[in-house]
Write an enzyme that holds these catalytic residues in place. Structure first.
Site, PDB file in Angstrom:
ATOM      1  N   ASP A 320     -17.953  24.719  19.808  1.00  0.00           N
ATOM      2  CA  ASP A 320     -18.160  23.967  21.054  1.00  0.00           C
ATOM      3  C   ASP A 320     -19.504  24.315  21.697  1.00  0.00           C
ATOM      4  OD1 ASP A 320     -16.990  26.559  21.420  1.00  0.00           O
ATOM      5  OD2 ASP A 320     -16.855  26.126  23.558  1.00  0.00           O
ATOM      6  N   GLU A 321     -19.971  23.386  22.485  1.00  0.00           N
ATOM      7  CA  GLU A 321     -21.111  23.600  23.396  1.00  0.00           C
ATOM      8  C   GLU A 321     -22.288  24.347  22.763  1.00  0.00           C
ATOM      9  OE1 GLU A 321     -18.740  23.919  27.618  1.00  0.00           O
ATOM     10  OE2 GLU A 321     -18.715  25.697  26.346  1.00  0.00           O
TER      11      GLU A 321
END
Ligand code: TNX
Length: 506
Positions: A320-321
């Site tokens: 993620d991210e």
């Protein structure tokens, strides 16, 4: 003379029988959470008395569950049942019955003199025991321990019913994790995802890269005390979880969220320099150097060591991210990491961004933010675990007046956590695409067990019900009353739950 004695005894006996009848005994009045598939009340009751027998059928699987039931009955009622391997009346019996075909399913038949528990497997017995315990708690306010009679049939809706604990932003002891496991197991959850690494901390010993935990594990958000699990600690957690039919899914978040690793080993950085340890709460600023070969040696070592101590099928690789990883680099990193996970005979799981990589039906995508990622994952054949941040993020504040937690996704009151349906959450993601649901607790603002409990309870009971129960029971106006009656069980376990004003607590 004798006839008078007899008559007076009869009168006294009738009087007491009359008293017993005054105890309500309605199985459909028990506040089961999650709601079983069917509950049929028959209007009488089984009474728990001293010297209650609990019988297991000689198959080994039933013994542990019989012991568990006995211990719990003692804790609730003060009566210590006798556990034995025989069969005669006036008892609670447990047995595996292959005639029950659905995985993890069970039936409980409660009659006046006999309770018979049958389950498809040992997990099913475990779930049955917890259902029966909820029925026993029903009579906590009466002057006898009775279990209303009837027939309960039950089976889970989703095979994956999870919670996640972020032990990276703040670290929690093995004992805290065990209590967390106890508390969620009672609601038939069967997955605990441990977020073991992030910018602020690396929490698992990796023998071939020892500085990860020594340096990377030394701190936490706000400079709070760090810590890490030795591999022995981790094995202890895995074994404890497994005794409660909970699979541990370890997550090493990559290629972003890696500052703790980058600070421990300079060679993982593109410029060869180790950054400072990080104790803030920003996200998206770190990345492993995706075009250095040493990075893949690192990934392989970490996943190999983790796979060796993880009996469950999944390794979660985060994903993620990764805001400072170029898109092409991100995709090739996830693809190579997937190969590595497969080479250690595990299934890769990752946050919804991994849908951008070459995933297929062997991979699992955890939806948290972007509908289009979930849809893309399904188009590529992957299964999806639902963690919609607006509904199940346990680190979200309940409302603007509750001080713990964040609110970037939403304020999530107890009703909002409950009123949503997996199969109509994301267009194009249908029941068959969904493996289950998972409620993550991120811990930027959470530092101890009391705070964990406050954020998790009671919202997770609603999530457990969404994951387990048939859609037809998912009605907030009915659920809130069941939840209200359930409070005495939360209190008995000394759970520090949030007493939402939306629930008519008794
Ligand atoms: C987003 S959810 C994150 C986490 C944070 C969380 C705080 C996800 C995959 N990433 O890194 O802890 O928000 O709510």
């Amino acid at each position: 003379m004798k006839i008078y004695n007899f008559l007076s005894i009869l009168v006294i006996a009738l009087f007491f029988m009359g008293c017993k009848k005054s105890i309500p005994a309605d199985l459909s009045d028990v506040s089961f959470i999650p709601h079983p598939l069917s509950v049929e009340a028959t209007g009488t009751a089984f009474e728990i008395k001293p010297k209650l027998l609990i019988e297991y059928n000689s198959d080994q699987n039933s013994i542990d569950q019989a012991d568990l039931l006995s211990k719990q009955i003692f804790e609730i009622s003060g009566f210590e049942p006798v556990v034995q391997d025989v069969s005669n009346g006036n008892s609670i019996s447990l047995e595996i019955d292959q005639a029950l075909s659905a995985n993890d399913s069970y039936e409980i038949s409660i009659e006046e003199n006999q309770i018979a528990i049958k389950a498809n497997n040992e997990a099913g017995l475990f779930y049955a025991v917890h259902t029966l315990l909820q029925a026993i708690e029903y009579s906590a306010d009466f002057d006898a321990w009775i279990i209303p009679s009837g027939l309960i049939k039950d089976a889970p809706k989703f095979e994956y019913r999870g919670a996640m604990l972020d032990v990276a932003r703040h670290f929690f002891s093995v004992n805290d994790v065990k209590r967390f496991i106890d508390l969620i197991a009672a609601y038939k959850l069967n997955v605990l995802h441990l977020h073991l690494s992030d910018d602020q901390g690396w929490r698992i010993e990796i023998k071939s890269w020892p500085k990860l935990s020594e340096i990377g594990g030394s701190t936490a958000v706000d400079g709070d005390m760090g810590g890490y699990y030795s591999q022995e600690d981790y094995k202890e957690i895995v074994a404890y979880a497994s005794s409660k039919f909970i699979t541990i899914i370890p997550e090493i978040d990559m290629p972003g969220h890696t500052n703790a690793a980058l600070a421990s080993y300079p060679e993982l950085n593109c410029n060869g320099k180790a950054p400072e340890l990080y104790t803030g709460t920003k996200v998206g600023f770190s990345t492993l150097c995706t075009d250095k070969e040493i990075t893949y040696q690192f990934v392989d070592d970490v996943i190999r060591e983790l796979a060796e101590i993880t009996p469950g099928p999944y390794i979660h690789i985060g994903g993620d991210e990764s805001h400072v990883t170029a898109k092409d680099d991100y995709i090739s990193f996830i693809n190579r990491t997937n190969e590595i996970v497969k080479s250690h005979n595990k299934t890769m799981m990752g946050w919804d961004e991994i849908a951008l990589a070459d995933i297929d039906s062997n991979d699992v995508v955890q939806y948290w933010a972007k509908d289009e990622n979930a849809t893309l994952a399904v188009e590529k054949g992957a299964k999806v675990v639902l963690s919609p941040s607006k509904r199940v993020y346990l680190d979200m504040q309940y409302d603007s007046t509750t001080h713990l937690g964040l609110h970037w996704a939403a304020y999530i009151e107890v009703d909002s956590a409950y009123i949503w349906s997996p199969k109509s959450l994301v267009d194009g993601v249908n029941k068959d695409d969904i493996l289950g649901i998972e409620s993550p607790l991120w811990t930027e603002t959470i530092t101890n067990m009391e705070e964990i409990e406050y954020m998790v309870f009671p919202r997770i009971l609603g999530h457990a019900e969404i994951a387990w129960s048939d859609e037809k029971y998912l009605d907030w106006d009915l659920y809130k009353h069941r939840l209200a009656k359930h409070a005495k069980q939360l209190k008995r376990k000394e759970i520090n739950y949030y007493p939402s004003k939306l629930v008519p607590w008794k």
